[in-house]
Enzyme design. Sequence first.
Site, PDB file in Angstrom:
ATOM      1  CE  LYS A   1      -1.679   2.063   3.565  1.00 23.53           C
ATOM      2  NZ  LYS A   1      -2.393   2.455   4.808  1.00 23.53           N
TER       3      LYS A   1
ATOM      4  CG  ASP B   1      -7.420   3.197   2.131  1.00 21.07           C
ATOM      5  OD1 ASP B   1      -8.269   2.643   1.396  1.00 21.07           O
ATOM      6  OD2 ASP B   1      -7.476   4.399   2.438  1.00 21.07           O
TER       7      ASP B   1
END
Length: 217
Positions: free
Chosen positions: A123, A142
């Site tokens: 991420k 996320d």
Amino acid sequence: MNTAEAVSVLTELNRIYPHTREDMNFLKFENPYQILIMTILSAQTTDVTINGLRDELFSCYPDPPALASADQIEVERIIHPAGFYHTKAKNIIGTAKCLCENFGGEVPQTIAELVTLPGVGRKTANIVTNHAFGNAVGIAVDTHVGRLSQRIGFSDNSDPDKIEQDLMVLFPKEWWGEINYLLISHGRAVCTAKKPACEHCAICHHCRTYQEKHQTQ
């Protein structure tokens, strides 16, 4: 959901949440080093919190060499509002050291290199490559992106890495850099974790969860 319908969902969200490339940066940064460190710190806290401690942090540690030689207790004091400050301080100091030792003090531009840094997963690496270097080689997943991907029907998986792979297969590459911003924006404004406002959702008729809910009523 097929690609045509998925793209129509993003097209509608793009209309609802118009933006420039600069708007997509929820974290306010000036260079790749800053977005890297700020993204590591942003885990399990808000962008507002991280933006609020940015000035003091980077006035004290303006570059990787400065942060690499920092006193951890002093770093912990500055980043305390971010939570998990012991681990985060250790990670950002460790990352700065790795940048100096392995990358000539520069932030690497590939996912494979970025994930070798302490505290950096896919991420964070995706956010850095996209926002710092304008190269969307993946999709940052996320909690908002994961939640909406499952609710809408973009993915049947719960693991962020698997959700990312599903999104990369589903969407043409020209959308990869937009997905994170659009789903976060909609997740904060309408499709919240505790109480999604389905009655105010412009994409509800494309949403698997909405359809399933109304089929049972």
